[in-house]
Design a protein around this motif. Sequence first.
Motif, PDB file in Angstrom:
ATOM      1  N   GLY A 210      -7.304  15.933  -4.044  1.00 32.99           N
ATOM      2  CA  GLY A 210      -8.383  15.372  -4.845  1.00 32.99           C
ATOM      3  C   GLY A 210      -9.625  15.163  -4.003  1.00 32.99           C
ATOM      4  N   GLN A 211     -10.113  13.951  -4.031  1.00 29.98           N
ATOM      5  CA  GLN A 211     -11.337  13.604  -3.308  1.00 29.98           C
ATOM      6  C   GLN A 211     -11.117  13.650  -1.806  1.00 29.98           C
ATOM      7  OE1 GLN A 211     -11.584   9.825  -5.161  1.00 29.98           O
ATOM      8  NE2 GLN A 211     -10.318   8.786  -3.658  1.00 29.98           N
ATOM      9  N   SER A 212     -12.213  13.729  -1.072  1.00 28.39           N
ATOM     10  CA  SER A 212     -12.143  13.731   0.390  1.00 28.39           C
ATOM     11  C   SER A 212     -11.532  12.424   0.889  1.00 28.39           C
ATOM     12  CB  SER A 212     -13.534  13.903   0.994  1.00 28.39           C
ATOM     13  OG  SER A 212     -14.036  15.179   0.706  1.00 28.39           O
ATOM     14  N   GLY A 213     -10.779  12.537   1.957  1.00 28.59           N
ATOM     15  CA  GLY A 213     -10.149  11.362   2.536  1.00 28.59           C
ATOM     16  C   GLY A 213      -8.912  11.740   3.323  1.00 28.59           C
ATOM     17  N   GLU A 214      -8.162  10.732   3.718  1.00 26.38           N
ATOM     18  CA  GLU A 214      -6.930  10.934   4.465  1.00 26.38           C
ATOM     19  C   GLU A 214      -5.806  10.169   3.789  1.00 26.38           C
ATOM     20  OE1 GLU A 214      -7.198  10.012   8.613  1.00 26.38           O
ATOM     21  OE2 GLU A 214      -9.088  11.087   8.847  1.00 26.38           O
ATOM     22  N   THR A 215      -4.615  10.735   3.842  1.00 26.07           N
ATOM     23  CA  THR A 215      -3.440  10.066   3.301  1.00 26.07           C
ATOM     24  C   THR A 215      -2.203  10.607   4.000  1.00 26.07           C
ATOM     25  OG1 THR A 215      -2.355   9.360   1.255  1.00 26.07           O
ATOM     26  CG2 THR A 215      -2.987  11.692   1.400  1.00 26.07           C
ATOM     27  N   THR A 216      -1.100   9.939   3.820  1.00 25.88           N
ATOM     28  CA  THR A 216       0.173  10.409   4.350  1.00 25.88           C
ATOM     29  C   THR A 216       1.134  10.584   3.185  1.00 25.88           C
ATOM     30  OG1 THR A 216      -0.166   9.267   6.442  1.00 25.88           O
ATOM     31  CG2 THR A 216       2.086   9.907   5.916  1.00 25.88           C
ATOM     32  N   LEU A 217       1.661  11.795   3.049  1.00 25.26           N
ATOM     33  CA  LEU A 217       2.681  12.053   2.035  1.00 25.26           C
ATOM     34  C   LEU A 217       4.020  11.655   2.630  1.00 25.26           C
ATOM     35  CD1 LEU A 217       1.634  15.607   0.810  1.00 25.26           C
ATOM     36  CD2 LEU A 217       0.926  13.383  -0.080  1.00 25.26           C
ATOM     37  N   GLN A 218       4.795  10.868   1.888  1.00 24.25           N
ATOM     38  CA  GLN A 218       6.098  10.429   2.360  1.00 24.25           C
ATOM     39  C   GLN A 218       7.164  10.816   1.344  1.00 24.25           C
ATOM     40  OE1 GLN A 218       5.281   6.188   2.906  1.00 24.25           O
ATOM     41  NE2 GLN A 218       5.314   6.524   5.119  1.00 24.25           N
ATOM     42  N   PHE A 219       8.220  11.423   1.847  1.00 28.03           N
ATOM     43  CA  PHE A 219       9.358  11.830   1.028  1.00 28.03           C
ATOM     44  C   PHE A 219      10.600  11.143   1.583  1.00 28.03           C
ATOM     45  CE2 PHE A 219       6.158  15.030   0.678  1.00 28.03           C
ATOM     46  CZ  PHE A 219       6.207  15.450  -0.633  1.00 28.03           C
ATOM     47  N   PHE A 220      11.367  10.492   0.705  1.00 27.01           N
ATOM     48  CA  PHE A 220      12.548   9.746   1.109  1.00 27.01           C
ATOM     49  C   PHE A 220      13.782  10.359   0.458  1.00 27.01           C
ATOM     50  CE2 PHE A 220       8.921   6.888   1.156  1.00 27.01           C
ATOM     51  CZ  PHE A 220       9.014   6.345   2.436  1.00 27.01           C
ATOM     52  N   TYR A 221      14.785  10.653   1.271  1.00 23.39           N
ATOM     53  CA  TYR A 221      16.045  11.234   0.776  1.00 23.39           C
ATOM     54  C   TYR A 221      17.044  10.093   0.630  1.00 23.39           C
ATOM     55  CZ  TYR A 221      19.379  15.137   0.274  1.00 23.39           C
ATOM     56  OH  TYR A 221      20.290  16.050  -0.191  1.00 23.39           O
ATOM     57  N   ARG A 222      17.284   9.685  -0.620  1.00 26.65           N
ATOM     58  CA  ARG A 222      18.192   8.569  -0.894  1.00 26.65           C
ATOM     59  C   ARG A 222      18.815   8.751  -2.267  1.00 26.65           C
ATOM     60  NH1 ARG A 222      13.142   5.026  -1.104  1.00 26.65           N
ATOM     61  NH2 ARG A 222      13.831   4.182   0.864  1.00 26.65           N
ATOM     62  N   ARG A 223      19.765   7.900  -2.558  1.00 22.14           N
ATOM     63  CA  ARG A 223      20.399   7.921  -3.880  1.00 22.14           C
ATOM     64  C   ARG A 223      19.461   7.235  -4.870  1.00 22.14           C
ATOM     65  NH1 ARG A 223      25.425   5.930  -0.805  1.00 22.14           N
ATOM     66  NH2 ARG A 223      26.550   7.873  -0.440  1.00 22.14           N
ATOM     67  N   PRO A 224      19.205   7.874  -6.008  1.00 20.26           N
ATOM     68  CA  PRO A 224      18.207   7.327  -6.938  1.00 20.26           C
ATOM     69  C   PRO A 224      18.589   5.964  -7.532  1.00 20.26           C
ATOM     70  CG  PRO A 224      19.207   9.336  -7.822  1.00 20.26           C
ATOM     71  CD  PRO A 224      19.729   9.151  -6.447  1.00 20.26           C
ATOM     72  N   TRP A 225      19.848   5.625  -7.562  1.00 21.61           N
ATOM     73  CA  TRP A 225      20.248   4.354  -8.145  1.00 21.61           C
ATOM     74  C   TRP A 225      20.161   3.198  -7.147  1.00 21.61           C
ATOM     75  CZ3 TRP A 225      23.735   8.368  -7.314  1.00 21.61           C
ATOM     76  CH2 TRP A 225      24.660   8.165  -6.295  1.00 21.61           C
ATOM     77  N   GLU A 226      19.924   3.515  -5.870  1.00 26.92           N
ATOM     78  CA  GLU A 226      19.832   2.466  -4.873  1.00 26.92           C
ATOM     79  C   GLU A 226      18.415   1.890  -4.820  1.00 26.92           C
ATOM     80  OE1 GLU A 226      23.251   3.710  -1.681  1.00 26.92           O
ATOM     81  OE2 GLU A 226      21.239   4.499  -1.361  1.00 26.92           O
ATOM     82  N   ASP A 227      18.350   0.633  -4.497  1.00 26.08           N
ATOM     83  CA  ASP A 227      17.088  -0.076  -4.362  1.00 26.08           C
ATOM     84  C   ASP A 227      16.272   0.526  -3.212  1.00 26.08           C
ATOM     85  OD1 ASP A 227      15.472  -2.465  -3.068  1.00 26.08           O
ATOM     86  OD2 ASP A 227      15.855  -2.987  -5.161  1.00 26.08           O
ATOM     87  N   ALA A 228      14.961   0.455  -3.306  1.00 23.18           N
ATOM     88  CA  ALA A 228      14.085   1.002  -2.268  1.00 23.18           C
ATOM     89  C   ALA A 228      14.254   0.278  -0.928  1.00 23.18           C
ATOM     90  CB  ALA A 228      12.633   0.923  -2.713  1.00 23.18           C
ATOM     91  N   SER A 229      14.891  -0.893  -0.941  1.00 26.94           N
ATOM     92  CA  SER A 229      15.131  -1.605   0.313  1.00 26.94           C
ATOM     93  C   SER A 229      16.250  -0.948   1.130  1.00 26.94           C
ATOM     94  CB  SER A 229      15.478  -3.074   0.042  1.00 26.94           C
ATOM     95  OG  SER A 229      16.702  -3.157  -0.675  1.00 26.94           O
ATOM     96  N   VAL A 230      17.059  -0.095   0.498  1.00 27.62           N
ATOM     97  CA  VAL A 230      18.102   0.632   1.218  1.00 27.62           C
ATOM     98  C   VAL A 230      17.424   1.746   2.010  1.00 27.62           C
ATOM     99  CG1 VAL A 230      20.166   2.076   0.992  1.00 27.62           C
ATOM    100  CG2 VAL A 230      19.838   0.119  -0.541  1.00 27.62           C
ATOM    101  N   GLU A 231      17.701   1.797   3.291  1.00 23.11           N
ATOM    102  CA  GLU A 231      17.061   2.776   4.164  1.00 23.11           C
ATOM    103  C   GLU A 231      17.416   4.205   3.748  1.00 23.11           C
ATOM    104  OE1 GLU A 231      16.940   3.887   8.898  1.00 23.11           O
ATOM    105  OE2 GLU A 231      17.443   1.847   8.295  1.00 23.11           O
TER     106      GLU A 231
END
Length: 145
Positions: free
Chosen positions: A95-116
């Motif tokens: 999109g617009q100019s700028g910087e960002t970091t794309l992050q992809f996490f490999y985890r079980r979808p039913w687990e809470d995001a607090s699970v590493e």
Amino acid sequence: MKKILLTSLVALLTLPTLAQAEQLLNDANQQQTIQVKPKETIIVTLPANPSTGYMWQFQPPEDGTIKLVGNWKHTPSKKNTPGAGGETTWRLVAGQSGETTLQFFYRRPWEDASVEAVQVREYKIVINSTSSAASTPASAVKPWF
């Protein structure tokens, strides 16, 4: 007649350069800084095996620097073996100019995001209208959706 033929030939030869440029990201270029231009397509492909219960999770940045185009797509392995993995692919657009970091996490979808997550992939994206980064022409990429 020669003028029409010459004009047609020039048009055909320049057509591939008019195609929308695409950046192809995978495991090989994780944790690298990727230079793109606004409206450039970014295709991220990561190995995955949903039969294990794990899936890649991705949330586009809320600042509008990167937008998800459509849904992710999983392509099974060409091996016709039960439990064989494959690849998960996302099509994104800068999109617009700028910087960002794309992050992809490999985890079980039913687990809470607090699970590493068992795996994490990160790509630093710099969107700059004056970027001269080399891109893969869209004509060289097989459509996947």
